[in-house]
Design an enzyme around this catalytic site. Structure first.
Site, mmCIF file in Angstrom:
data_model
loop_
_atom_site.group_PDB
_atom_site.id
_atom_site.type_symbol
_atom_site.label_atom_id
_atom_site.label_comp_id
_atom_site.label_asym_id
_atom_site.label_seq_id
_atom_site.Cartn_x
_atom_site.Cartn_y
_atom_site.Cartn_z
ATOM 1 N N TYR A 441 0.892 -1.323 -0.060
ATOM 2 C CA TYR A 441 0.150 0.050 0.061
ATOM 3 C C TYR A 441 0.799 1.234 0.090
ATOM 4 O O TYR A 441 2.013 1.237 0.311
ATOM 5 C CB TYR A 441 -1.087 -0.276 1.131
ATOM 6 N N GLU A 442 0.328 2.420 -0.299
ATOM 7 C CA GLU A 442 0.910 3.746 -0.507
ATOM 8 C C GLU A 442 1.575 3.526 -1.743
ATOM 9 O O GLU A 442 2.911 4.362 -1.787
ATOM 10 C CB GLU A 442 1.403 4.130 0.765
ATOM 11 N N GLY A 443 1.536 2.866 -2.732
ATOM 12 C CA GLY A 443 2.384 2.718 -3.974
ATOM 13 C C GLY A 443 3.242 1.489 -3.683
ATOM 14 O O GLY A 443 4.023 1.246 -2.827
#
Length: 597
Positions: A441-443
């Protein structure tokens, strides 16, 4: 074995390595004398160790429950009470703006609490963590009225926040998002669309939830240039700061069944003509959302270290207690039926690998967070510029490298436990499962690596990476005559030269064929991470040696030096492999047609 917050290690970094007292003349640091900081760190340790850690397994086993009739979520037993204690203790406002009720302490001090909180209970810590990200976006881009309405309540923790980016058909490629915003006569917007994987999207711990939602205003340009950011509260705020009527169009309609972080509500959010309010300018939402994203990415890198710390503590305790076999050099527990497994070289390899990565990674995070503070508070423009360059350059490195390695540490901890680690009778399986999301997550980490080589290296003509090289060169030059430090200086200089070689290769080969940059990106990110840790270990050895030279016989300092030696001898050689791989280019990666896979 229960989690023991590493107070000593945090204070060593803050006091001896970073020497944060030297910044006492700056606004954020004025109230952060080292004695005050030590009290905060010890208080954080007590709260996280005694209140949050005992709920970690509870949250994992119980999870969150959605009532499909009321669309409300019940968090695991004890979470509500722990959250109330978190707010009453003032922990939600440590690094927030005093103008809205925050304590205004340096972010590097707040980071200490955040790490302990995440180690103790990653799923719980995400609720206030997401709220702080939403706070930051409103603080950066909101109107004065929006700030006065939302920030004080978010700082006290009475209201939490979320970030709503992902939709069923688009994650990383936000240009594809379909959630729409229709302007209303009163200046508000009607928001319609579905968002998925929204952490802390619905829960029963705060009075209100302030959703920050990316959407496209009717008629906006296609792609990322047409995205705006909106505040969509669960309840409308009243003028006196209390919560008013329900925003009926904003609802949680589902909870994800996940591998880990069961104690955090990961929600499917449905917006049907929900009332929302634009933050900042039309079509500038992505820029504001990146305020949250960048803060979240540092927080995710921290989660890698935090879960690694907790998992390794459990592994060390198990290795000292578990009796299996005899030492290769003769019995070490002669009165017992077998020796503890910590006598075996390969178990020690796993534990030392973990220790070297955790302590080096923690130092890299704290060092970078300090630059974040300097970027905001330092009066010297040159210092601010350098700090801002570092924050941009190093965010993808910290997120990608520290979560990759943090997950490996958790896996090593399972391995130390043997078959016991594969059961739910020991805590390490949860740490491994919880940690795995941090790589995604978050890229995803592949996206972080691509961001590093595709955007961050070239930003401002490569100024950030060149400044980083110059800083290391200066440190090497200033300390080259220190005989005690020389092995670590030499190792740092050699690894920095490899990173510089890889950087030049990318500049020469990435432009002529972008696939070369993509193919090299993950190895380059790991090479950068190793260089950063080599610098941190040199800084830590210098600080430890100074204490030893003053006459300290505390084994803490000799242990630091021994761990650093393990790092340069057994971890740092991986840098050469990463350099060799990245320089092979993209030919072999791109050779096969899709049908051949």
């Amino acid at each position: 074995m229960t989690y023991q917050p590493p107070v000593r290690d945090h204070m060593f970094l803050l006091r001896d390595v970073l020497d944060i007292e030297q910044y006492g003349n700056l606004p954020a640091f004025a109230d952060a004398s080292i004695d005050v900081v030590e009290q905060i760190v010890e208080g954080a340790a007590q709260f996280t160790g005694e209140v949050l850690a005992p709920l970690n397994s509870v949250g994992d086993k119980t999870g969150c429950k959605l009532d499909p009739v009321t669309n409300t979520v019940t968090t695991p037993p004890g979470f509500k009470e722990a959250y109330k204690a978190l707010c009453e203790g003032g922990w939600t406002g440590l690094g927030s703006d005093p103008a809205y009720g925050g304590q205004g302490l340096p972010h590097v001090v707040n980071l200490s609490f955040s790490e302990m909180s995440s180690s103790a209970n990653m799923a719980f810590s995400m609720y206030p963590g997401l709220a702080h990200g939403a706070y930051s976006a409103i603080h950066t881009g909101g109107t004065d009225d929006q700030k006065q309405t939302y920030l004080p309540k978010m700082i006290t923790g009475e209201w939490t926040g979320t970030m709503n980016l992902t939709e069923p058909h688009c994650g990383t490629d936000l240009g594809l998002l379909r959630t729409k915003a229709v302007p209303q006569a009163d200046g508000s917007y009607k928001i319609t669309g579905q968002k998925i994987w929204i952490s802390a999207g619905e829960h029963d711990m705060s009075d209100n939830i302030v959703h920050l939602v990316l959407a496209r205003i009717e008629g906006a340009p296609a792609g990322v240039k047409g995205i705006s950011l909106f505040i969509v509260p669960k309840f409308f705020p009243n003028a006196d700061g209390s919560v008013g009527a329900r925003n009926e169009g904003a609802k949680c309609v589902g909870l994800e069944e996940k591998m880990g972080i069961h104690g955090n509500a990961t929600c499917v959010m449905q917006y049907d003509d929900a009332e929302g309010y634009l933050i900042g300018e039309e079509n500038s939402g992505l820029k504001l959302m990146f305020v949250m994203m960048n803060e979240a990415r540092l927080g995710v890198g921290l989660q890698g270290v935090a879960q690694a710390e907790a998992a390794n503590q459990a592994a060390v305790a198990f290795a000292k207690d578990r009796l299996q076999g005899r030492s290769l050099t003769g019995p070490k527990n002669a009165d017992g039926p077998a020796d503890p497994i910590i006598v075996h070289p390969d178990v020690r390899r796993l534990l030392l690998e973990n220790k070297a990565i955790i302590e080096g990674g923690r130092a890299f995070l704290f060092w970078t967070a300090l630059h974040g503070d300097l970027a905001h508070a330092h009066p010297d423009e040159a210092v601010r510029t350098k700090a801002e360059d570092y924050m941009g350059l190093l965010t993808p490195v910290l997120k990608g490298y520290l979560t990759d390695r943090g997950f490996q540490v958790c896996s090593n901890a399972v391995q130390v436990h043997g078959g016991s680690g594969f059961t739910e009778h020991f805590p390490v399986s949860q740490y491994l499962r919880d940690c795995r999301i941090a790589l995604i997550y978050e890229g995803t980490n592949g996206v972080q690596a691509l961001d590093l080589v595709g955007r961050k290296l070239a930003a401002k003509g490569g100024r950030g990476v060149m400044t980083f090289f110059q800083e290391i060169d200066q440190f090497v030059g200033e300390n080259d005559g220190d005989a005690e430090l020389k092995p670590f200086i030499d190792a740092l200089a050699a690894t920095k030269a490899q990173l510089q070689d890889g950087t030049m290769w990318l500049m020469q080969n990435g432009l002529q064929n972008p696939d070369n940059a993509g193919a090299a990106s993950t190895d380059y990110m790991h090479l950068f991470g190793l260089t950063g840790l080599a610098y941190m270990w040199a800084l830590m050895v210098k600080a430890a040696n100074a204490k030893i030279a003053e006459g300290s016989t505390d084994p803490f300092f000799t242990t630091k030096v021994a761990t650093a030696r393990y790092f340069i001898e057994r971890v740092l050689p991986d840098a050469g492999a990463h350099l060799a791989k990245l320089k092979t280019g993209s030919a072999t990666l791109m050779a096969l047609p899709a049908e051949a896979f």
